[in-house]
Motif scaffolding. Structure first.
Motif, short mmCIF file in Angstrom:
data_model
loop_
_atom_site.label_atom_id
_atom_site.label_comp_id
_atom_site.label_asym_id
_atom_site.label_seq_id
_atom_site.Cartn_x
_atom_site.Cartn_y
_atom_site.Cartn_z
N ASN A 100 12.23 -4.52 -3.62
CA ASN A 100 12.61 -3.33 -2.84
C ASN A 100 11.47 -2.79 -1.98
OD1 ASN A 100 15.33 -3.23 -3.70
ND2 ASN A 100 14.62 -2.36 -5.64
N LEU A 101 10.57 -3.67 -1.59
CA LEU A 101 9.49 -3.27 -0.69
C LEU A 101 9.91 -3.44 0.77
CD1 LEU A 101 6.52 -4.89 -2.64
CD2 LEU A 101 7.09 -2.45 -2.50
N SER A 122 0.82 -1.21 0.00
CA SER A 122 0.00 0.00 0.00
C SER A 122 0.86 1.26 0.00
CB SER A 122 -0.93 0.02 1.21
OG SER A 122 -1.80 -1.08 1.16
N MET A 123 1.92 1.26 0.80
CA MET A 123 2.78 2.43 0.87
C MET A 123 3.55 2.65 -0.43
SD MET A 123 4.12 2.25 4.79
CE MET A 123 5.27 3.59 4.55
N SER A 124 3.82 1.57 -1.15
CA SER A 124 4.54 1.71 -2.41
C SER A 124 3.63 2.20 -3.52
CB SER A 124 5.16 0.37 -2.83
OG SER A 124 4.16 -0.52 -3.29
N GLU A 125 2.32 2.22 -3.24
CA GLU A 125 1.31 2.61 -4.23
C GLU A 125 1.44 1.78 -5.50
OE1 GLU A 125 1.27 6.85 -4.73
OE2 GLU A 125 1.07 7.20 -2.59
N SER A 126 1.76 0.53 -5.30
CA SER A 126 1.92 -0.39 -6.42
C SER A 126 0.59 -0.67 -7.09
CB SER A 126 2.52 -1.70 -5.92
OG SER A 126 2.56 -2.65 -6.96
N THR A 127 0.64 -0.88 -8.39
CA THR A 127 -0.55 -1.30 -9.13
C THR A 127 -0.40 -2.75 -9.61
OG1 THR A 127 0.36 -0.40 -11.18
CG2 THR A 127 -1.09 1.04 -9.88
#
Length: 160
Positions: free
Chosen positions: A119-120, A66-71
């Protein structure tokens, strides 16, 4: 401590205490009686704490994604499967239940490797999780092997 931040390492060691206690209780009547009065049999402590840890790790994976705003759908699938694993398989009432939880912990290493490679999570995370997983699996092996030895002895007539 293996490149793991000192505070993280010591909290990890403290977080393993319920697994250690459940393992010690397997062979120590005093500890077993104390645990039984609080939680029930040591196997319940193993299971209850495993649920808590899977939930904690699943929340950590979810937070990282969620913090990485990954899609990327893969990120989200990797974040939720630990919670689904423990929910579906822990409710399983068969003889494989004692194997399902340690297998889940071993499979979590795949998640940890994936999240570090994406890299998460920081690079030291995987070293910490390998340490934790080895410790947890060692704790789970005690009741698994004890049960197997008792079953074998009963079959050959060694226990009355």
């Amino acid at each position: 401590m293996f490149g793991i931040p000192r505070l993280t390492f010591w909290f990890t060691v403290i977080g393993l205490l319920p697994f250690y206690l459940a393992t010690i209780a397997w062979y120590n009547d005093f500890v077993s009686d104390a645990i039984f009065s609080l939680y029930g049999p040591p196997t319940r402590l193993f299971g209850t704490y495993a649920i808590a840890i899977f939930g904690l790790l699943g929340g950590g994976y979810w937070a990282a994604v969620s913090m990485s705003e990954s899609t990327r759908k893969t990120h989200y699938l990797m974040a939720i499967w630990p919670v689904l694993w423990i929910f579906f398989f822990f409710t399983f009432r068969g003889g494989l239940r004692p194997i399902i939880i340690p297998t889940g912990f071993a499979l979590l290493l795949i998640n940890d490797w994936y999240f570090v490679k994406q890299n998460l999570f920081p690079p030291w995370w995987l070293r910490n999780r390998i340490f934790v997983t080895v410790a947890i699996l060692a704790c789970y092996l005690v009741p698994i092997f004890d049960y197997q030895i008792q079953t074998l002895l009963e079959r050959i007539g060694g226990l009355n």
